[in-house]
Design a protein around this motif. Structure first.
Motif, PDB file in Angstrom:
ATOM      1  N   LEU A 130      -9.537 -35.655 -23.196  1.00 39.65           N
ATOM      2  CA  LEU A 130     -10.240 -34.736 -24.096  1.00 39.65           C
ATOM      3  C   LEU A 130      -9.340 -33.575 -24.473  1.00 39.65           C
ATOM      4  N   ASP A 178     -20.464 -28.278 -21.154  1.00 38.62           N
ATOM      5  CA  ASP A 178     -19.132 -28.888 -21.231  1.00 38.62           C
ATOM      6  C   ASP A 178     -19.227 -30.378 -20.862  1.00 38.62           C
ATOM      7  N   PRO A 179     -18.145 -31.131 -21.102  1.00 36.11           N
ATOM      8  CA  PRO A 179     -18.198 -32.583 -20.883  1.00 36.11           C
ATOM      9  C   PRO A 179     -18.603 -32.978 -19.460  1.00 36.11           C
ATOM     10  N   VAL A 227     -17.576 -39.270 -24.209  1.00 41.89           N
ATOM     11  CA  VAL A 227     -18.316 -38.640 -23.108  1.00 41.89           C
ATOM     12  C   VAL A 227     -19.616 -39.418 -22.844  1.00 41.89           C
ATOM     13  N   ASN A 231     -22.248 -32.676 -18.919  1.00 38.67           N
ATOM     14  CA  ASN A 231     -22.944 -33.770 -19.583  1.00 38.67           C
ATOM     15  C   ASN A 231     -22.835 -35.064 -18.792  1.00 38.67           C
ATOM     16  N   THR A 282     -14.843 -36.605 -14.140  1.00 38.48           N
ATOM     17  CA  THR A 282     -15.021 -36.824 -15.574  1.00 38.48           C
ATOM     18  C   THR A 282     -13.679 -37.152 -16.225  1.00 38.48           C
ATOM     19  N   THR A 301     -19.563 -29.329 -25.519  1.00 35.20           N
ATOM     20  CA  THR A 301     -19.371 -30.680 -26.039  1.00 35.20           C
ATOM     21  C   THR A 301     -19.495 -30.719 -27.567  1.00 35.20           C
ATOM     22  N   GLN A 346     -14.680 -38.137 -29.588  1.00 29.67           N
ATOM     23  CA  GLN A 346     -14.593 -37.647 -28.204  1.00 29.67           C
ATOM     24  C   GLN A 346     -15.986 -37.466 -27.600  1.00 29.67           C
ATOM     25  N   ARG A 347     -16.934 -37.056 -28.438  1.00 31.04           N
ATOM     26  CA  ARG A 347     -18.316 -36.961 -27.960  1.00 31.04           C
ATOM     27  C   ARG A 347     -18.840 -38.340 -27.571  1.00 31.04           C
TER      28      ARG A 347
END
Ligand SMILES: Nc1ncnc2c1ncn2[C@@H]1O[C@H](COP(=O)(O)OP(=O)(O)O)[C@@H](O)[C@H]1O
Ligand SMILES: [Mg+2]
Length: 252
Positions: free
Chosen positions: A139, A97-98, A157, A101, A127, A146, A153-154
């Motif tokens: 997000l 998940d974000p 991040v 990451n 985050t 992700t 959006q990726r």
């Protein structure tokens, strides 16, 4: 804009065996500006920024950051000095998940009776905070892997992870919009503007002169391993830049 460049690369050359990738290149980047680097394939763009980010060592030349000469032997040295990069591939762990990451390799922990445990709640709230406060992004989901997020959006991040680094001063982006559609590209250009507004020096490698003229303040043109010119976007046209990319003799 400050009168003194934050980053000064001077007389940078790089040879790979018999191949001269760069020869006597100077590059200036200022805090609070977006500097684009453009040029044909093989012009030396990636090599130049890999030298700036500590991935390659120059055969000759010098780099200073805020007046301090940098001696870097790897990418970690660059990060420690406040220089980081977001690559086209983003280097995200797609199945995580974000928040995972964002803190990959730097996980926040809490102590439970002396036992260190992952502090998932804190990582998640941090985050969310960094994404929103620094990039203006919320997000779609904080729980999803992700890979299920949109390209834009990726990207957010990946950028959030870079700007979260304490003392980040220079962010390099190599072709961030190359794989994106028009909407995602527009969002990514907004992210770049947000990073610039925080006073960082942003260096953007791009093939899209549309993107460059939308978001960059100045353009450094690489041609055959050398700098073919530096122009301000406010004082030049895409045609001018194209002329520098292909070289005057070919354009004539
Ligand atoms: N690791 C390497 N080994 C040998 N030659 C390389 C290496 N990296 C780049 N080059 C050469 O250096 C030149 C510049 O490449 P590069 O910096 O990737 O250009 P660009 O990013 O502008 O396309 C090219 O001729 C390329 O083939
Ligand atoms: Mg390249």
């Amino acid at each position: 804009m400050l009168s003194e460049p934050l980053v000064k690369m001077r007389n940078i050359s790089k040879r790979f065996g018999g191949v001269t990738a760069l020869s006597g290149v100077d590059l200036d980047a200022y805090a609070g500006e977006v500097l684009a680097i453009v040029g044909d394939n093989g012009a030396g763009k990636s090599t130049l920024i890999k030298i700036l980010t500590g991935v390659y060592q120059p055969s000759e030349g010098e780099i200073t950051l805020g007046g301090e000469t940098l001696e870097m032997t790897n990418h970690s040295d660059a990060i420690a000095k406040g220089i980081d990069a977001v690559y086209q591939t983003l280097a995200l762990a797609d199945h995580l998940d974000p928040a995972a990451n964002m803190f990959l390799g730097n996980e926040l922990t809490k102590s439970f009776f002396g036992i260190p445990l992952l502090d998932n709640k804190k990582m998640r709230s941090e985050t969310e905070r960094v994404l929103f406060e620094r990039l203006g992004v919320k997000l779609r989901s904080m729980d999803a892997a992700t890979e299920s997020l949109s390209g834009g959006q990726r990207q957010a991040v990946a950028i959030a992870r870079a700007v979260y680094t304490e003392g980040l001063r220079v962010l390099v982006m190599d072709e961030p919009t190359a794989a994106l559609g028009p909407q995602e590209t527009a969002r990514t250009l907004k992210l770049i503007e947000a990073v610039k507004a925080q006073g960082l020096a942003v260096i953007l490698i791009s093939h899209s002169l549309d993107d460059v003229f939308q978001v960059a303040d100045r353009v450094h043109v690489q041609r055959r391993g050398q700098c073919a010119g530096v122009v301000k976007t406010s004082e030049s046209s895409q045609q001018d830049v194209l002329g520098l990319i292909v070289g005057a003799e070919e354009a004539a």
